[in-house]
Design a protein around this motif. Sequence first.
Motif, PDB file in Angstrom:
ATOM      1  N   SER A 151       0.806  -1.221   0.000  1.00  0.00           N
ATOM      2  CA  SER A 151       0.000   0.000   0.000  1.00  0.00           C
ATOM      3  C   SER A 151       0.842   1.276   0.000  1.00  0.00           C
ATOM      4  O   SER A 151       0.302   2.383  -0.070  1.00  0.00           O
ATOM      5  CB  SER A 151      -0.933   0.013   1.211  1.00  0.00           C
ATOM      6  OG  SER A 151      -0.185   0.040   2.410  1.00  0.00           O
ATOM      7  N   LYS A 153       3.332   4.034  -1.572  1.00  0.00           N
ATOM      8  CA  LYS A 153       3.791   4.524  -2.868  1.00  0.00           C
ATOM      9  C   LYS A 153       5.316   4.595  -2.858  1.00  0.00           C
ATOM     10  O   LYS A 153       5.950   4.655  -1.788  1.00  0.00           O
ATOM     11  CB  LYS A 153       3.191   5.889  -3.185  1.00  0.00           C
ATOM     12  CG  LYS A 153       3.734   7.040  -2.357  1.00  0.00           C
ATOM     13  CD  LYS A 153       3.131   8.367  -2.817  1.00  0.00           C
ATOM     14  CE  LYS A 153       3.768   9.531  -2.047  1.00  0.00           C
ATOM     15  NZ  LYS A 153       3.222  10.841  -2.487  1.00  0.00           N
ATOM     16  N   THR A 293      -1.694  -1.304  -4.361  1.00  0.00           N
ATOM     17  CA  THR A 293      -2.289  -0.018  -3.999  1.00  0.00           C
ATOM     18  C   THR A 293      -1.264   1.107  -4.057  1.00  0.00           C
ATOM     19  O   THR A 293      -1.582   2.238  -4.452  1.00  0.00           O
ATOM     20  CB  THR A 293      -2.885  -0.090  -2.584  1.00  0.00           C
ATOM     21  OG1 THR A 293      -3.824  -1.176  -2.529  1.00  0.00           O
ATOM     22  CG2 THR A 293      -3.605   1.194  -2.232  1.00  0.00           C
ATOM     23  N   LYS A 297      -1.357   4.691  -6.024  1.00  0.00           N
ATOM     24  CA  LYS A 297      -1.125   5.977  -5.348  1.00  0.00           C
ATOM     25  C   LYS A 297      -0.154   6.837  -6.142  1.00  0.00           C
ATOM     26  O   LYS A 297      -0.306   8.073  -6.209  1.00  0.00           O
ATOM     27  CB  LYS A 297      -0.601   5.741  -3.929  1.00  0.00           C
ATOM     28  CG  LYS A 297      -1.656   5.247  -2.953  1.00  0.00           C
ATOM     29  CD  LYS A 297      -1.077   5.045  -1.556  1.00  0.00           C
ATOM     30  CE  LYS A 297      -2.153   4.573  -0.579  1.00  0.00           C
ATOM     31  NZ  LYS A 297      -1.601   4.326   0.783  1.00  0.00           N
ATOM     32  N   ASN A 298       0.859   6.209  -6.741  1.00  0.00           N
ATOM     33  CA  ASN A 298       1.770   6.961  -7.611  1.00  0.00           C
ATOM     34  C   ASN A 298       1.035   7.499  -8.839  1.00  0.00           C
ATOM     35  O   ASN A 298       1.274   8.628  -9.279  1.00  0.00           O
ATOM     36  CB  ASN A 298       2.945   6.092  -8.059  1.00  0.00           C
ATOM     37  CG  ASN A 298       4.043   5.993  -7.020  1.00  0.00           C
ATOM     38  OD1 ASN A 298       4.502   4.906  -6.668  1.00  0.00           O
ATOM     39  ND2 ASN A 298       4.491   7.128  -6.519  1.00  0.00           N
ATOM     40  N   LYS A 300      -2.116   8.277  -8.923  1.00  0.00           N
ATOM     41  CA  LYS A 300      -2.963   9.375  -8.446  1.00  0.00           C
ATOM     42  C   LYS A 300      -2.141  10.634  -8.192  1.00  0.00           C
ATOM     43  O   LYS A 300      -2.605  11.753  -8.437  1.00  0.00           O
ATOM     44  CB  LYS A 300      -3.695   8.963  -7.161  1.00  0.00           C
ATOM     45  CG  LYS A 300      -4.769   9.971  -6.732  1.00  0.00           C
ATOM     46  CD  LYS A 300      -5.548   9.467  -5.534  1.00  0.00           C
ATOM     47  CE  LYS A 300      -6.712  10.404  -5.209  1.00  0.00           C
ATOM     48  NZ  LYS A 300      -6.284  11.790  -4.977  1.00  0.00           N
ATOM     49  N   GLU A 301      -0.913  10.446  -7.709  1.00  0.00           N
ATOM     50  CA  GLU A 301      -0.025  11.588  -7.473  1.00  0.00           C
ATOM     51  C   GLU A 301       0.210  12.348  -8.779  1.00  0.00           C
ATOM     52  O   GLU A 301       0.189  13.581  -8.815  1.00  0.00           O
ATOM     53  CB  GLU A 301       1.306  11.095  -6.893  1.00  0.00           C
ATOM     54  CG  GLU A 301       2.286  12.196  -6.560  1.00  0.00           C
ATOM     55  CD  GLU A 301       3.600  11.663  -6.025  1.00  0.00           C
ATOM     56  OE1 GLU A 301       4.403  12.475  -5.525  1.00  0.00           O
ATOM     57  OE2 GLU A 301       3.830  10.434  -6.104  1.00  0.00           O
TER      58      GLU A 301
END
Length: 353
Positions: A151, A153, A293, A297-298, A300-301
């Motif tokens: 989870s 990043k 996950t 997240k990367n 989404k960043e």
Amino acid sequence: MNRKLILPLFLVVQLIGLRILSLFPETVERFYSNGFYPVLAKISRITLGNISFSVGDVIYGIAIFFLLRWFWKKRKTWKAEWKSNLLALIGFASVFYFLFNLFWALNYLRVPMYQKLNIEREYSQQDLLIFTKQLIEKTNSIHSQLVKNDSMKVTLPYSQDEIFKKTQNGYDNLQKKFPYLTYENHSVKPSLLSLPLTYMGFGGYLNPFTNEAQVNNLVPKHNFVVTTAHEMSHQIGIGSESEANFVGFMATIHNDDLYFKYCGYSYALRYCLGNLENFQEDSTKELLPLIHTGILKNFKETQDFWDSHQTFIDVIFHQFYDKFLMVNQQKDGLESYSKFVNLMVNYYKGKEL
């Protein structure tokens, strides 16, 4: 002949000449891309590579200043002398376009990479699905080696200057397979125009007049890595954006550094997921749960970064650049960036990542 007509007519001659030259990519490849251009590029990079700031950005700034100054001086006489002023502007564009093509842009006309690699140009949805699943497995594997749990990043532990230097390793390894992708004489710099580039929606660019690779120093570092490799590919004469994306991807995954490999594979995975959605909406629903996950997240960043800087300026410049690419032999415009998936899928068909 009116002297004011010479440069505008020269622009017409250039456009016709380039259209004809585009019919002979082998000639461009031999005499320009593997002949004149490498010598010119080497001189430029040796001369400017050790200067810490972007000389090209400074030149652009000066040019924009004098152009605006010219408009200001002509503001009162523009209507009365519009023909003369218009010819002057077209003349300036003619000289600019000539130097642009001479110093770099003839590389747009060289032999396409899919022909050099002897691979197919298109792929099926099933081909893409198979390749995307391989990418997920590979990216998950590397992600697990870099972080403590799925989870988290990935955060790169390198400075931007270290990234510039480490990117060379990927090209050194890549040239063993593809000698024509040899990169020498480093000249990669953070752009002085990074904030404007961000609002224009660009991660970097190659200055064709100074052969400096300019990288937007505001983007997330996992994007900064691939953008650096992408712009370096332009420096060695890769004109097409799809091919530059492919070479940038290859240079990162061939790097000995695990963080660089992660950046390359995750970058490719994000594009492949997007292309699957283009084939069929919601086709990635079953794939997303397979991805760690932390990788998402990367993703989404990256998305959050660009979303936070999106304005009407971004739309205007993307429309302009879309047409610019089309004029320069990239008929897909901005979509050509995602066309590198074609090269990846077909190059790795029947091979392991």
